[in-house]
Design an enzyme around this catalytic site. Sequence first.
Site, PDB file in Angstrom:
ATOM      1  N   CYS A 181      64.736 -57.825  24.402  1.00 10.54           N
ATOM      2  CA  CYS A 181      65.030 -56.541  23.749  1.00 10.54           C
ATOM      3  C   CYS A 181      64.016 -55.479  24.200  1.00 10.54           C
ATOM      4  O   CYS A 181      62.809 -55.703  24.134  1.00 10.54           O
ATOM      5  CB  CYS A 181      64.969 -56.743  22.233  1.00 10.54           C
ATOM      6  SG  CYS A 181      64.887 -55.226  21.284  1.00 10.54           S
ATOM      7  N   CYS A 183      61.581 -54.499  21.421  1.00  8.34           N
ATOM      8  CA  CYS A 183      60.542 -55.523  21.218  1.00  8.34           C
ATOM      9  C   CYS A 183      59.492 -55.431  22.326  1.00  8.34           C
ATOM     10  O   CYS A 183      58.298 -55.619  22.076  1.00  8.34           O
ATOM     11  CB  CYS A 183      61.153 -56.919  21.152  1.00  8.34           C
ATOM     12  SG  CYS A 183      62.025 -57.269  19.601  1.00  8.34           S
ATOM     13  N   ASP A 203      61.496 -40.619  21.883  1.00  4.08           N
ATOM     14  CA  ASP A 203      62.685 -41.033  22.634  1.00  4.08           C
ATOM     15  C   ASP A 203      62.540 -40.583  24.090  1.00  4.08           C
ATOM     16  O   ASP A 203      62.107 -39.470  24.381  1.00  4.08           O
ATOM     17  CB  ASP A 203      63.948 -40.425  22.002  1.00  4.08           C
ATOM     18  CG  ASP A 203      65.208 -41.110  22.484  1.00  4.08           C
ATOM     19  OD1 ASP A 203      65.850 -41.812  21.675  1.00  4.08           O
ATOM     20  OD2 ASP A 203      65.557 -40.975  23.685  1.00  4.08           O
ATOM     21  N   ASN A 237      72.642 -45.212  14.380  1.00  9.95           N
ATOM     22  CA  ASN A 237      73.930 -45.523  14.999  1.00  9.95           C
ATOM     23  C   ASN A 237      74.242 -46.989  14.778  1.00  9.95           C
ATOM     24  O   ASN A 237      73.399 -47.858  15.035  1.00  9.95           O
ATOM     25  CB  ASN A 237      73.882 -45.201  16.496  1.00  9.95           C
ATOM     26  CG  ASN A 237      73.844 -43.707  16.761  1.00  9.95           C
ATOM     27  OD1 ASN A 237      74.490 -42.936  16.052  1.00  9.95           O
ATOM     28  ND2 ASN A 237      73.079 -43.292  17.754  1.00  9.95           N
ATOM     29  N   GLY A 291      78.102 -45.296  19.417  1.00 12.40           N
ATOM     30  CA  GLY A 291      77.349 -45.175  20.667  1.00 12.40           C
ATOM     31  C   GLY A 291      76.017 -45.890  20.645  1.00 12.40           C
ATOM     32  O   GLY A 291      75.121 -45.558  21.425  1.00 12.40           O
ATOM     33  N   THR A 348      73.237 -48.086  21.694  1.00 10.89           N
ATOM     34  CA  THR A 348      72.971 -48.676  23.009  1.00 10.89           C
ATOM     35  C   THR A 348      71.834 -49.689  22.980  1.00 10.89           C
ATOM     36  O   THR A 348      71.741 -50.538  23.862  1.00 10.89           O
ATOM     37  CB  THR A 348      72.616 -47.583  24.046  1.00 10.89           C
ATOM     38  OG1 THR A 348      71.508 -46.819  23.553  1.00 10.89           O
ATOM     39  CG2 THR A 348      73.796 -46.663  24.310  1.00 10.89           C
ATOM     40  N   HIS A 388      67.076 -49.006  14.729  1.00 12.77           N
ATOM     41  CA  HIS A 388      66.154 -47.869  14.861  1.00 12.77           C
ATOM     42  C   HIS A 388      66.698 -46.669  14.123  1.00 12.77           C
ATOM     43  O   HIS A 388      67.905 -46.484  14.018  1.00 12.77           O
ATOM     44  CB  HIS A 388      65.902 -47.538  16.339  1.00 12.77           C
ATOM     45  CG  HIS A 388      67.140 -47.391  17.160  1.00 12.77           C
ATOM     46  ND1 HIS A 388      67.860 -48.478  17.622  1.00 12.77           N
ATOM     47  CD2 HIS A 388      67.797 -46.291  17.587  1.00 12.77           C
ATOM     48  CE1 HIS A 388      68.902 -48.053  18.319  1.00 12.77           C
ATOM     49  NE2 HIS A 388      68.891 -46.723  18.295  1.00 12.77           N
ATOM     50  N   HIS A 414      66.664 -42.675  14.266  1.00 14.90           N
ATOM     51  CA  HIS A 414      66.360 -41.471  15.034  1.00 14.90           C
ATOM     52  C   HIS A 414      65.824 -40.409  14.075  1.00 14.90           C
ATOM     53  O   HIS A 414      66.389 -40.195  12.997  1.00 14.90           O
ATOM     54  CB  HIS A 414      67.628 -40.910  15.690  1.00 14.90           C
ATOM     55  CG  HIS A 414      68.257 -41.791  16.728  1.00 14.90           C
ATOM     56  ND1 HIS A 414      68.046 -41.624  18.077  1.00 14.90           N
ATOM     57  CD2 HIS A 414      69.110 -42.839  16.611  1.00 14.90           C
ATOM     58  CE1 HIS A 414      68.753 -42.526  18.753  1.00 14.90           C
ATOM     59  NE2 HIS A 414      69.413 -43.283  17.881  1.00 14.90           N
TER      60      HIS A 414
HETATM   61  P1  5GP Z   1      71.109 -45.592  20.178  1.00 14.15           P
HETATM   62  O1  5GP Z   1      72.106 -44.897  21.050  1.00 14.15           O
HETATM   63  O2  5GP Z   1      71.110 -47.091  20.365  1.00 14.15           O
HETATM   64  O3  5GP Z   1      71.188 -45.193  18.728  1.00 14.15           O
HETATM   65  O4  5GP Z   1      69.695 -45.043  20.647  1.00 14.15           O
HETATM   66  C1  5GP Z   1      68.889 -45.629  21.592  1.00 14.15           C
HETATM   67  C2  5GP Z   1      67.873 -44.593  21.994  1.00 14.15           C
HETATM   68  O5  5GP Z   1      66.816 -45.241  22.680  1.00 14.15           O
HETATM   69  C3  5GP Z   1      68.417 -43.517  22.929  1.00 14.15           C
HETATM   70  O6  5GP Z   1      68.250 -42.229  22.339  1.00 14.15           O
HETATM   71  C4  5GP Z   1      67.585 -43.689  24.203  1.00 14.15           C
HETATM   72  O7  5GP Z   1      67.269 -42.459  24.823  1.00 14.15           O
HETATM   73  C5  5GP Z   1      66.356 -44.420  23.705  1.00 14.15           C
HETATM   74  N1  5GP Z   1      65.740 -45.299  24.685  1.00 14.15           N
HETATM   75  C6  5GP Z   1      66.373 -46.233  25.454  1.00 14.15           C
HETATM   76  N2  5GP Z   1      65.496 -46.880  26.231  1.00 14.15           N
HETATM   77  C7  5GP Z   1      64.262 -46.364  25.928  1.00 14.15           C
HETATM   78  C8  5GP Z   1      62.942 -46.642  26.417  1.00 14.15           C
HETATM   79  O8  5GP Z   1      62.716 -47.500  27.265  1.00 14.15           O
HETATM   80  N3  5GP Z   1      61.944 -45.887  25.889  1.00 14.15           N
HETATM   81  C9  5GP Z   1      62.148 -44.928  24.950  1.00 14.15           C
HETATM   82  N4  5GP Z   1      61.078 -44.264  24.484  1.00 14.15           N
HETATM   83  N5  5GP Z   1      63.385 -44.658  24.459  1.00 14.15           N
HETATM   84  C10 5GP Z   1      64.416 -45.356  24.953  1.00 14.15           C
HETATM   85 ZN    ZN Z   2      63.949 -56.038  19.361  1.00 14.09          ZN
END
Ligand code: 5GP
Ligand code: ZN
Length: 112
Positions: free
Chosen positions: A6, A9, A32, A88, A94, A96, A101, A103
């Site tokens: 992950c 993690c 982010d 999310n 969406g 990812t 988490h 935001h």
């Molecule tokens: P989700 O779409 O799952 O709610 O949000 C995942 C967020 O994690 C996205 O806004 C993306 O820009 C952020 N993100 C993905 N990979 C990384 C990373 O390696 N470092 C940081 N700081 N943010 C990340």
């Molecule tokens: Zn994790």
Amino acid sequence: MIDKNCIFCKIISGEIPSQKVYEDEKMLVFKDIEPKAKVHLLAIAKDHFKLLSDMDESRAELVKYMLLKIPAIAKENGCEKGYRLVINQGEDAGQTVFHLHIHILGGEILPW
Ligand code: 5GP
Ligand code: ZN
């Protein structure tokens, strides 16, 4: 619990670098990598679970802990005039990264 595959993690362990703005024994808040607002932070628990729908009592305690900490962290990081929290859940939203988490978006007037 951690998941060695992950990315969040790996951010907790330091294997993937991040710009941390707050850390304690239970949670981490970092910037982010692709900000969707002037201030875009991600708050995560140091316990890997994938989805809001994986909630149980102890995970709910962790989310409660984060919600109690977030107002001061947001204020200290440029969100004095307000902010938006987003979780999310799953594909249609969406999501990812499958490590729960929150935001934290702010630093400007947010479009709806
Ligand atoms: P989700 O779409 O799952 O709610 O949000 C995942 C967020 O994690 C996205 O806004 C993306 O820009 C952020 N993100 C993905 N990979 C990384 C990373 O390696 N470092 C940081 N700081 N943010 C990340
Ligand atoms: Zn994790």
